[in-house]
Design an enzyme around this catalytic site. Sequence first.
Site, short mmCIF file in Angstrom:
data_model
loop_
_atom_site.label_atom_id
_atom_site.label_comp_id
_atom_site.label_asym_id
_atom_site.label_seq_id
_atom_site.Cartn_x
_atom_site.Cartn_y
_atom_site.Cartn_z
N ARG A 1 -28.55 -54.52 -2.23
CA ARG A 1 -26.94 -54.45 -2.00
C ARG A 1 -26.78 -54.09 -0.43
O ARG A 1 -25.87 -54.64 -0.13
CB ARG A 1 -26.47 -53.36 -2.92
CG ARG A 1 -26.01 -53.62 -4.10
CD ARG A 1 -25.17 -52.15 -4.95
NE ARG A 1 -24.60 -52.76 -6.19
CZ ARG A 1 -25.21 -52.32 -7.33
NH1 ARG A 1 -26.36 -51.97 -7.26
NH2 ARG A 1 -24.43 -52.57 -8.17
N HIS B 1 -29.18 -59.23 -6.07
CA HIS B 1 -27.69 -59.06 -5.94
C HIS B 1 -27.56 -58.81 -4.04
O HIS B 1 -27.51 -58.08 -3.52
CB HIS B 1 -27.38 -57.63 -6.24
CG HIS B 1 -26.13 -57.27 -6.12
ND1 HIS B 1 -25.05 -57.30 -7.26
CD2 HIS B 1 -25.20 -56.76 -5.17
CE1 HIS B 1 -23.80 -56.80 -6.87
NE2 HIS B 1 -24.12 -56.76 -5.53
N ASP C 1 -15.60 -61.25 -11.10
CA ASP C 1 -15.23 -61.18 -9.85
C ASP C 1 -15.85 -62.49 -9.34
O ASP C 1 -16.54 -63.10 -9.91
CB ASP C 1 -15.88 -59.94 -9.02
CG ASP C 1 -17.32 -59.81 -9.02
OD1 ASP C 1 -18.23 -60.62 -9.14
OD2 ASP C 1 -17.90 -58.80 -9.02
N LYS D 1 -11.49 -59.13 -8.10
CA LYS D 1 -11.95 -57.84 -8.08
C LYS D 1 -11.75 -57.06 -6.83
O LYS D 1 -12.24 -57.45 -5.85
CB LYS D 1 -13.35 -57.51 -8.70
CG LYS D 1 -13.65 -56.14 -8.78
CD LYS D 1 -15.24 -55.94 -9.49
CE LYS D 1 -16.15 -56.00 -8.72
NZ LYS D 1 -17.66 -55.72 -9.17
N ARG E 1 -12.89 -53.43 -5.17
CA ARG E 1 -13.40 -52.05 -5.44
C ARG E 1 -12.63 -51.06 -4.62
O ARG E 1 -12.28 -51.08 -3.40
CB ARG E 1 -14.80 -52.10 -4.94
CG ARG E 1 -15.51 -50.75 -5.78
CD ARG E 1 -17.13 -51.18 -5.53
NE ARG E 1 -17.81 -52.20 -6.55
CZ ARG E 1 -18.10 -51.62 -7.87
NH1 ARG E 1 -17.72 -50.44 -8.25
NH2 ARG E 1 -18.57 -52.55 -8.66
N THR F 1 -21.91 -49.10 -14.08
CA THR F 1 -20.93 -47.75 -14.63
C THR F 1 -20.01 -48.71 -15.95
O THR F 1 -19.63 -48.06 -16.69
CB THR F 1 -20.12 -47.48 -13.87
OG1 THR F 1 -19.06 -48.36 -13.35
CG2 THR F 1 -20.78 -46.57 -12.61
N GLY F 2 -20.18 -50.04 -15.77
CA GLY F 2 -19.19 -50.77 -16.95
C GLY F 2 -17.89 -50.84 -16.33
O GLY F 2 -17.23 -51.24 -17.20
N GLY F 3 -17.47 -50.33 -15.29
CA GLY F 3 -16.12 -50.11 -14.78
C GLY F 3 -15.51 -51.81 -14.87
O GLY F 3 -14.52 -51.97 -15.20
N THR F 4 -16.47 -52.42 -14.12
CA THR F 4 -15.85 -53.84 -13.89
C THR F 4 -15.67 -54.31 -14.89
O THR F 4 -14.46 -55.02 -15.28
CB THR F 4 -16.99 -54.77 -13.01
OG1 THR F 4 -17.08 -54.00 -11.83
CG2 THR F 4 -16.44 -56.12 -12.72
C1 R5P Z 1 -20.88 -56.38 -8.04
O1 R5P Z 1 -20.73 -57.30 -7.37
C2 R5P Z 1 -21.78 -56.62 -9.10
O2 R5P Z 1 -22.05 -58.15 -9.53
C3 R5P Z 1 -21.35 -56.17 -10.61
O3 R5P Z 1 -20.20 -56.60 -10.80
C4 R5P Z 1 -21.15 -54.48 -10.33
O4 R5P Z 1 -22.39 -53.88 -9.87
C5 R5P Z 1 -20.84 -53.85 -11.48
O5 R5P Z 1 -20.84 -52.51 -11.28
P1 R5P Z 1 -19.72 -51.61 -12.41
O6 R5P Z 1 -20.59 -51.89 -13.73
O7 R5P Z 1 -20.13 -50.09 -11.93
O8 R5P Z 1 -18.47 -52.06 -12.38
#
Ligand code: R5P
Length: 300
Positions: free
Chosen positions: A93, A127, A170, A193, A195, A229-232
């Site tokens: 990242r 990523h 996203d 999306k 953040r 975290t599953g937030g997305t």
């Molecule tokens: C971010 O750009 C990645 O592709 C994932 O969408 C992200 O890492 C998901 O993170 P989280 O599950 O915390 O929302």
Amino acid sequence: MIVLGGSASTELAEKVAKEVGVEPGRLELKRFPDGEKYVRVLDEVKGQDVAVIQSLYQNPDEYIFEYLLLVDTLRDLGAKSITGVAPYLAYARQDARFYPGEAVSSASVARLFEAAGTTSFLAIDCHLHRLGDVSRTFKIPALNLSAMPLLGEYARENLKPRKPIVVAPDEEADQWAGVVAKELGSDHIVFHKTRIRKEGHTSSKVEVDAGSINLKGRDVVFADDIISTGGTIAEATKACKKAGAARVFALCTHPVLREGALKRMKAAGVAKVVGTDTIPSPVSKVSVAPIIARALKSQA
Ligand code: R5P
């Protein structure tokens, strides 16, 4: 070829060795009382092509150091080639200097891997958002493999979505959603999306803009590289449900699943989460061993 698995990926390495058609390579890995790592290669590696599989999840610093000791030892013992396989490539990242003075960690890790003696490198659904590909991080030949065709196949055969639509939660996930949609013979759409930033730093909270869509009666299949975290996925699921979606499934290559991710996604209405074994987890239903084995065989 000799296939070795570091402590992060012993099981995965065994599966890869089976797919390649060789016995798993043998290592002795332990810790001294003061916390140092001990690494011993038990196979004769002189003149051999060796693959080292070490997925860099959860304790990446420990796994990276063990990888470096192992690869340096293999080089010292006269291995002909050393392919590093990090199915989940940690530090990817941070592939740019966002604030002055920051480490560009992805480049630092690549340099360490090369300096230790890695001669080629494989990662899976990596990523590197700004660089786009591992081949731009490493100087040695480096390839980014994708688990998305296998995840799509799994969804088709096991989840059997009705009137499916694949959703990229996203913009970056567009590439993966396209592949899964092809496997399902469906269309795909992309959400936007944002953040949320807290005092200049990103947080795990996200906002998802689904635009004006009608998903009435359709099963949604999300495709993303990482679920952390599953937030997305949770926010994107809420948007899909609001738009009339029937069932919601989430596919990801790397099930990081931290901070109650599964609970969060379930509460939002996700019926099933499916990931791969780049990171062992309760949802790791798809093995990446065949794609790693295929890449290793094609290098030989
Ligand atoms: C971010 O750009 C990645 O592709 C994932 O969408 C992200 O890492 C998901 O993170 P989280 O599950 O915390 O929302």
